[in-house]
Motif scaffolding. Structure first.
Motif, PDB file in Angstrom:
ATOM      1  N   ASP A 104      49.240  -7.735 -33.219  1.00 38.26           N
ATOM      2  CA  ASP A 104      47.813  -7.447 -33.361  1.00 38.26           C
ATOM      3  C   ASP A 104      47.043  -8.768 -33.426  1.00 38.26           C
ATOM      4  OD1 ASP A 104      45.263  -6.581 -33.941  1.00 38.26           O
ATOM      5  OD2 ASP A 104      45.875  -5.219 -35.540  1.00 38.26           O
ATOM      6  N   PRO A 105      46.880  -9.432 -32.275  1.00 38.74           N
ATOM      7  CA  PRO A 105      46.241 -10.753 -32.288  1.00 38.74           C
ATOM      8  C   PRO A 105      44.799 -10.727 -32.790  1.00 38.74           C
ATOM      9  CG  PRO A 105      46.578  -9.999 -30.031  1.00 38.74           C
ATOM     10  CD  PRO A 105      47.279  -9.031 -30.929  1.00 38.74           C
ATOM     11  N   PRO A 122      43.123 -15.996 -25.001  1.00 39.62           N
ATOM     12  CA  PRO A 122      44.536 -15.900 -24.635  1.00 39.62           C
ATOM     13  C   PRO A 122      44.785 -16.373 -23.198  1.00 39.62           C
ATOM     14  CG  PRO A 122      43.540 -13.711 -24.733  1.00 39.62           C
ATOM     15  CD  PRO A 122      42.504 -14.691 -25.191  1.00 39.62           C
ATOM     16  N   SER A 172      53.054  -8.005 -28.644  1.00 35.37           N
ATOM     17  CA  SER A 172      53.088  -6.561 -28.392  1.00 35.37           C
ATOM     18  C   SER A 172      53.906  -6.191 -27.155  1.00 35.37           C
ATOM     19  CB  SER A 172      51.673  -5.991 -28.282  1.00 35.37           C
ATOM     20  OG  SER A 172      50.961  -6.597 -27.230  1.00 35.37           O
ATOM     21  N   SER A 211      49.530 -14.464 -22.920  1.00 32.44           N
ATOM     22  CA  SER A 211      49.060 -13.872 -24.174  1.00 32.44           C
ATOM     23  C   SER A 211      49.198 -14.839 -25.349  1.00 32.44           C
ATOM     24  CB  SER A 211      49.786 -12.559 -24.482  1.00 32.44           C
ATOM     25  OG  SER A 211      49.566 -11.628 -23.452  1.00 32.44           O
ATOM     26  N   THR A 260      52.347 -12.115 -33.488  1.00 31.55           N
ATOM     27  CA  THR A 260      51.773 -10.878 -34.012  1.00 31.55           C
ATOM     28  C   THR A 260      51.560  -9.849 -32.907  1.00 31.55           C
ATOM     29  OG1 THR A 260      49.837  -9.925 -35.125  1.00 31.55           O
ATOM     30  CG2 THR A 260      49.447 -11.850 -33.764  1.00 31.55           C
ATOM     31  N   ASP A 270      50.635 -13.129 -28.855  1.00 31.15           N
ATOM     32  CA  ASP A 270      50.598 -11.668 -28.856  1.00 31.15           C
ATOM     33  C   ASP A 270      51.991 -11.175 -28.499  1.00 31.15           C
ATOM     34  OD1 ASP A 270      50.302  -8.953 -28.373  1.00 31.15           O
ATOM     35  OD2 ASP A 270      48.567  -9.179 -27.061  1.00 31.15           O
TER      36      ASP A 270
END
Length: 114
Positions: A14-15, A33, A52, A37, A12, A50
């Motif tokens: 948006d963790p 994390p 992103s 991440s 994701t 994460d």
């Protein structure tokens, strides 16, 4: 324990939102994390990644433990799968993400000998 589904992962961008959802839905604790991440979910039953910094992908997949990740990748590709994340060796485990011919993402992994 070869060919057993024994791990899951949620990718994701948006963790915080995913942590709130899955913690609220299933009462799963989500750890802090790591440097990569990656947070452990419900002990060591799963992970929250994460994404992103790597394109922001979303996924919820299961992992199958195999004896040979590279051979499993080759077999899957021969059966029509594609590779989403090529073989990764992080020192403790090897894993890869594959996409079956119908578009479903799944993972294969194996622990490395200590």
């Amino acid at each position: 324990m070869s060919h057993s589904v024994n791990y899951f992962e949620i990718g994701t961008p948006d963790p915080a939102a995913s942590k709130a959802f899955y913690s609220g839905m299933f009462d799963w604790p989500v750890g802090p994390p790591s440097e990569a991440s990656y947070s452990m979910v419900n002990g060591e039953q799963g992970g929250l990644w994460d994404t992103s910094s790597m394109g922001g992908g979303n996924w919820a997949i299961f992992y199958v433990q195999v004896e040979d990740v590279a051979a499993s990748i080759a077999k899957a590709v021969g059966l029509g799968a594609s590779v989403a994340v090529p073989l990764v060796d992080n020192g403790a485990i090897e894993f890869a993400h594959l996409v079956d011919p119908q578009g479903n993402r799944f993972g294969v992994w194996r622990p490395k000998a200590a």
